[in-house]
Design a protein around this motif. Sequence first.
Motif, PDB file in Angstrom:
ATOM      1  N   LEU A  68      -3.793   4.382 -10.823  1.00 38.57           N
ATOM      2  CA  LEU A  68      -3.452   3.479  -9.956  1.00 38.57           C
ATOM      3  C   LEU A  68      -1.620   3.891  -9.614  1.00 38.57           C
ATOM      4  O   LEU A  68      -0.815   3.265  -8.874  1.00 38.57           O
ATOM      5  CB  LEU A  68      -4.156   2.175  -9.262  1.00 38.57           C
ATOM      6  N   SER A  69      -1.590   4.723  -9.666  1.00 39.41           N
ATOM      7  CA  SER A  69       0.702   4.848  -9.956  1.00 39.41           C
ATOM      8  C   SER A  69       0.625   4.332  -8.345  1.00 39.41           C
ATOM      9  O   SER A  69       1.833   4.444  -8.779  1.00 39.41           O
ATOM     10  CB  SER A  69       0.898   5.923 -10.734  1.00 39.41           C
ATOM     11  N   SER A  70       0.618   5.763  -7.552  1.00 41.72           N
ATOM     12  CA  SER A  70       0.705   5.499  -6.325  1.00 41.72           C
ATOM     13  C   SER A  70       0.646   4.315  -5.312  1.00 41.72           C
ATOM     14  O   SER A  70       0.820   3.997  -4.007  1.00 41.72           O
ATOM     15  CB  SER A  70       0.132   6.421  -5.491  1.00 41.72           C
ATOM     16  N   TYR A  71      -0.378   3.027  -5.974  1.00 43.90           N
ATOM     17  CA  TYR A  71      -0.465   1.744  -5.185  1.00 43.90           C
ATOM     18  C   TYR A  71       0.092   1.062  -5.755  1.00 43.90           C
ATOM     19  O   TYR A  71       1.603   0.773  -6.567  1.00 43.90           O
ATOM     20  CB  TYR A  71      -2.194   2.254  -6.006  1.00 43.90           C
ATOM     21  N   SER A  72       0.966   0.229  -4.904  1.00 47.36           N
ATOM     22  CA  SER A  72       2.047  -1.597  -5.391  1.00 47.36           C
ATOM     23  C   SER A  72       1.413  -1.526  -5.483  1.00 47.36           C
ATOM     24  O   SER A  72       0.724  -2.172  -6.253  1.00 47.36           O
ATOM     25  CB  SER A  72       2.900  -1.373  -3.504  1.00 47.36           C
ATOM     26  N   ASP A  73       2.056  -2.152  -6.119  1.00 49.84           N
ATOM     27  CA  ASP A  73       1.742  -3.637  -7.306  1.00 49.84           C
ATOM     28  C   ASP A  73       0.755  -4.745  -6.526  1.00 49.84           C
ATOM     29  O   ASP A  73       0.572  -5.661  -7.501  1.00 49.84           O
ATOM     30  CB  ASP A  73       3.529  -4.256  -7.716  1.00 49.84           C
TER      31      ASP A  73
ATOM     32  N   THR B  96      -0.968  -4.184  -4.432  1.00 44.92           N
ATOM     33  CA  THR B  96      -2.266  -3.694  -4.187  1.00 44.92           C
ATOM     34  C   THR B  96      -3.273  -3.846  -5.082  1.00 44.92           C
ATOM     35  O   THR B  96      -4.194  -3.398  -5.459  1.00 44.92           O
ATOM     36  CB  THR B  96      -2.723  -2.270  -3.572  1.00 44.92           C
ATOM     37  N   VAL B  97      -2.530  -3.361  -6.327  1.00 40.81           N
ATOM     38  CA  VAL B  97      -2.994  -3.420  -7.703  1.00 40.81           C
ATOM     39  C   VAL B  97      -3.703  -4.658  -8.163  1.00 40.81           C
ATOM     40  O   VAL B  97      -4.743  -5.076  -8.837  1.00 40.81           O
ATOM     41  CB  VAL B  97      -2.088  -2.795  -8.454  1.00 40.81           C
TER      42      VAL B  97
ATOM     43  N   TYR C 120      -4.556  -6.724  -6.593  1.00 38.27           N
ATOM     44  CA  TYR C 120      -5.393  -7.416  -5.378  1.00 38.27           C
ATOM     45  C   TYR C 120      -6.746  -6.411  -6.105  1.00 38.27           C
ATOM     46  O   TYR C 120      -8.227  -6.613  -5.790  1.00 38.27           O
ATOM     47  CB  TYR C 120      -5.551  -6.686  -4.343  1.00 38.27           C
ATOM     48  N   LEU C 121      -7.026  -4.847  -6.459  1.00 41.84           N
ATOM     49  CA  LEU C 121      -8.080  -4.594  -7.149  1.00 41.84           C
ATOM     50  C   LEU C 121      -8.395  -5.395  -8.218  1.00 41.84           C
ATOM     51  O   LEU C 121      -9.258  -5.241  -9.445  1.00 41.84           O
ATOM     52  CB  LEU C 121      -6.938  -2.740  -7.290  1.00 41.84           C
TER      53      LEU C 121
ATOM     54  N   LYS D 225      -1.424   0.695 -14.726  1.00 41.41           N
ATOM     55  CA  LYS D 225      -1.512   0.666 -13.351  1.00 41.41           C
ATOM     56  C   LYS D 225      -2.668   2.053 -14.024  1.00 41.41           C
ATOM     57  O   LYS D 225      -2.761   3.187 -13.180  1.00 41.41           O
ATOM     58  CB  LYS D 225      -0.473   1.238 -12.433  1.00 41.41           C
TER      59      LYS D 225
END
Length: 143
Positions: free
Chosen positions: A61-66, A68-69, A71-72, A102
Motif C-alpha cells: 500500500l506504499s503508493s496510497y496516501s495515509d 486512504t490507508v 480508511y482501508l 503500508k
Amino acid sequence: MKKSSIVLAVTVLAVVFLVTGCGKKETLTCTQKTSGVDITFNVGFNGSVITSMDFAYDMDLSSYSDTTVKYLEKRDWCSTVKSSMSEYKDAFTDCKSEIKDKKLNVSSTLDVDKVAKSALGKMKTSRAAKKELEAQGYKCTIK
C-alpha cells in the motif's frame, strides 16, 4: 488356493499404494500476482488425501496516501476475501488481517472438510491440484 490369495492380497496392496501415493507427504505451493496482490495458496497432501490448506494475500500500500490507508484499515478484509472465494468461503478458520508499514496481509487456514466438494474434486492428487491451479494463473511447485 493359498497361493492365489497371497497374490491377490499383494496385488490389492500394490494398487492401494499406487492410488494413494504410498502415503507420500507433499505440499503444493502456488503463487499468483494479480491487481497488485500477491496470493500464496498452500495445499498439504498425504498421498491423495488433502490434509491442510491455507492462503495469504499480501498487498503493498506504499503508493496510497495515509488517509486512504487509514480508511482501508477499517475494512473487514477477511469478509472481503471470503466473498471472493466462493468455493472456500465456508472453510475459513482463524482468518487474520493486518495493515502494518503500508502492507496489507490477510491469511487464513481453511478447514478441508468445509471446502466445497466441487473444489476438492479437482484436487484428487497434488499433480491434479497443480494443473487446476496453474490453469487459474498460479505458478505452483510441489515439495
